[in-house]
Design a protein around this motif. Structure first.
Motif, mmCIF file in Angstrom:
data_model
loop_
_atom_site.group_PDB
_atom_site.id
_atom_site.type_symbol
_atom_site.label_atom_id
_atom_site.label_comp_id
_atom_site.label_asym_id
_atom_site.label_seq_id
_atom_site.Cartn_x
_atom_site.Cartn_y
_atom_site.Cartn_z
ATOM 1 N N GLY A 194 22.906 37.786 38.852
ATOM 2 C CA GLY A 194 23.898 37.539 39.898
ATOM 3 C C GLY A 194 25.058 38.509 39.883
ATOM 4 N N ARG A 195 25.915 38.370 40.894
ATOM 5 C CA ARG A 195 27.078 39.241 41.034
ATOM 6 C C ARG A 195 28.227 38.741 40.156
ATOM 7 N NH1 ARG A 195 25.499 40.569 46.502
ATOM 8 N NH2 ARG A 195 25.637 38.390 47.094
ATOM 9 N N VAL A 196 28.983 39.669 39.601
ATOM 10 C CA VAL A 196 30.200 39.310 38.869
ATOM 11 C C VAL A 196 31.333 40.228 39.330
ATOM 12 C CG1 VAL A 196 28.908 38.465 36.871
ATOM 13 C CG2 VAL A 196 29.694 40.828 36.911
ATOM 14 N N PHE A 197 32.581 39.812 39.065
ATOM 15 C CA PHE A 197 33.737 40.514 39.654
ATOM 16 C C PHE A 197 34.835 40.730 38.611
ATOM 17 C CE2 PHE A 197 31.450 37.889 42.613
ATOM 18 C CZ PHE A 197 31.310 38.664 43.749
ATOM 19 N N ARG A 198 35.354 41.931 38.560
ATOM 20 C CA ARG A 198 36.482 42.208 37.667
ATOM 21 C C ARG A 198 37.423 43.183 38.352
ATOM 22 N NH1 ARG A 198 33.229 42.896 31.878
ATOM 23 N NH2 ARG A 198 32.089 40.938 32.126
ATOM 24 N N LYS A 199 38.704 43.108 37.979
ATOM 25 C CA LYS A 199 39.680 44.003 38.602
ATOM 26 C C LYS A 199 39.574 45.405 38.007
ATOM 27 C CE LYS A 199 43.207 40.773 40.220
ATOM 28 N NZ LYS A 199 44.593 40.331 40.032
ATOM 29 N N ASP A 200 38.523 46.088 38.353
ATOM 30 C CA ASP A 200 38.317 47.461 37.883
ATOM 31 C C ASP A 200 38.415 48.417 39.061
ATOM 32 O OD1 ASP A 200 37.875 47.370 35.142
ATOM 33 O OD2 ASP A 200 35.785 46.720 35.398
ATOM 34 N N GLU A 201 39.006 49.587 38.839
ATOM 35 C CA GLU A 201 38.960 50.645 39.856
ATOM 36 C C GLU A 201 37.532 51.183 39.884
ATOM 37 O OE1 GLU A 201 41.370 51.956 41.831
ATOM 38 O OE2 GLU A 201 42.811 50.456 41.114
ATOM 39 N N ALA A 202 37.056 51.539 41.081
ATOM 40 C CA ALA A 202 35.710 52.098 41.151
ATOM 41 C C ALA A 202 35.706 53.552 40.668
ATOM 42 C CB ALA A 202 35.195 52.028 42.579
#
Ligand code: DAH
Length: 347
Positions: A194-202
């Motif tokens: 599944g998808r996960v999310f973190r405050k990272d710059e691409a």
């Protein structure tokens, strides 16, 4: 006057019979029945007739008008029908002309890899499950032994929805360990992509959204040997029989002991160098990190109502993008999300 009306009628009917096109018919209609038409001119002279003659002539004039109108409708229908017939005869369809080919697309490279990984795990008896991306902090952190104040819970790393930081975009698929264990009895064998999310710059190796695949096995007598055996089997199925793996000790709050698994770099074969240059694939490390894993922490089992005296288990979590980049020799993660068909068509 009577003869005049009779004459108008005869001429009109003859003219109508001779008309062949819709335009000519319309022209004739105006000429016969319009304000400046012959019939109207005759009707205008009615005033000059004697009171006895007037109703008789009026009736006759109306009858003439009705007859002309009738004939007009008939001709209109007949002309339209013949126009249609001529059109049908002229426009034929050649059903033997080859049609436009519709080009069939193919799966996105990420989906191809995911499908492959799922197939392997399903073959080993794993159940594939799906879960919420908007998650409670208790599933994403607390019940995984990640306590208040842990750096990964920081607002600079995690997307929260509320003031209390209790609802968030999941940062790891490990939340599915808890969800699966609280709803199922051991023996358990689960796979949760599944998808996960973190405050990272691409950048080339980071994205604020990425994909993980979580695995969990819980049963009696599960050991670290089972973990190693399962992961080596799986990685060889994905990367080839000669793929070399190593395990390094590590720390995760929800496993004890914990480890990371690396694969020997396929480009430099572990030397860290290619033609005297630092290997660009592994940055000179000789190894590529594949996943985190470990034996499920007894507290995590307890948090889900499973007795750690009776049961033990192992868990692992891997990044799907990294796997796709490695397998397809792609050097920038952003290419996977741009959806440029010139790029995607290569896979
Ligand atoms: N959830 C961890 C991460 O996002 C990866 C991971 C490590 C998953 C160890 C596991 C595990 O299941 O046992 O970095």
């Amino acid at each position: 006057m009577k003869e005049q009306l009779e004459l108008i009628k005869q001429n009109a009917l003859n003219a109508l019979d001779a008309t062949e096109t819709p335009a000519a018919l319309e022209e004739l209609r105006v000429k016969l029945l319009g304000k400046k038409g012959e019939l109207t001119a005759v009707l205008k002279m009615m005033g000059k007739l004697s009171p006895e003659e007037r109703p008789v002539m009026g009736q006759l004039a109306n009858a003439v008008r009705a007859e002309i109108e009738n004939k007009l409708e008939q001709r209109k229908a007949a002309i339209n029908a013949s126009v249609l017939e001529a059109k049908l005869a002229a426009e034929s369809i050649d059903v033997t002309i080859p049609g436009d080919t519709v080009e069939l697309g193919h799966q996105h490279p990420m989906n191809q890899v995911l499908q492959q990984v799922k197939d392997i795990f399903v073959g080993l008896g794993y159940t594939v499950v799906d879960g919420p991306e908007v998650e409670l902090a208790s599933y994403n952190f607390t019940r995984l032994n990640i306590e208040e104040g842990h750096p990964s819970r920081d607002r600079s790393d995690t997307f929260y929805f509320n003031e209390e930081d209790s609802v968030l975009l999941r940062t790891q698929t490990s939340s599915m360990q808890i969800r699966f264990m609280e709803n199922n009895e051991p023996p358990l064998c689960m796979l949760a992509p599944g998808r996960v999310f973190r405050k990272d710059e691409a950048d080339a190796t980071h994205s604020p959204m990425f994909h993980q695949i979580e695995g969990l096995v819980v049963d009696e007598h599960i050991t670290m040997g089972d973990l190693k055996g399962a992961l080596i089997t799986i990685m060889r199925a994905i990367y080839g029989e000669d793929a070399q793996m190593r395990f390094r000790p590590h720390h995760f709050p929800f496993t004890e002991p914990s480890c990371e698994m690396d694969m020997q770099c396929h480009k430099c074969h572990g030397t860290g160098e290619v033609d005297g240059q630092v290997c660009s694939t592994c940055h000179g490390e000789g190894w590529i990190e594949l996943l985190g894993a470990g034996m499920v922490h007894p507290d995590v089992l307890r948090n889900c109502g499973i007795d750690p005296e009776k049961y033990s288990g192992f868990a692992f979590g891997m990044g799907l993008e990294r796997m796709a980049l490695g397998r397809m020799r792609i050097n920038d993660m952003r290419l996977l999300f741009d959806n440029d068909v010139r790029f995607l068509n290569q896979f």
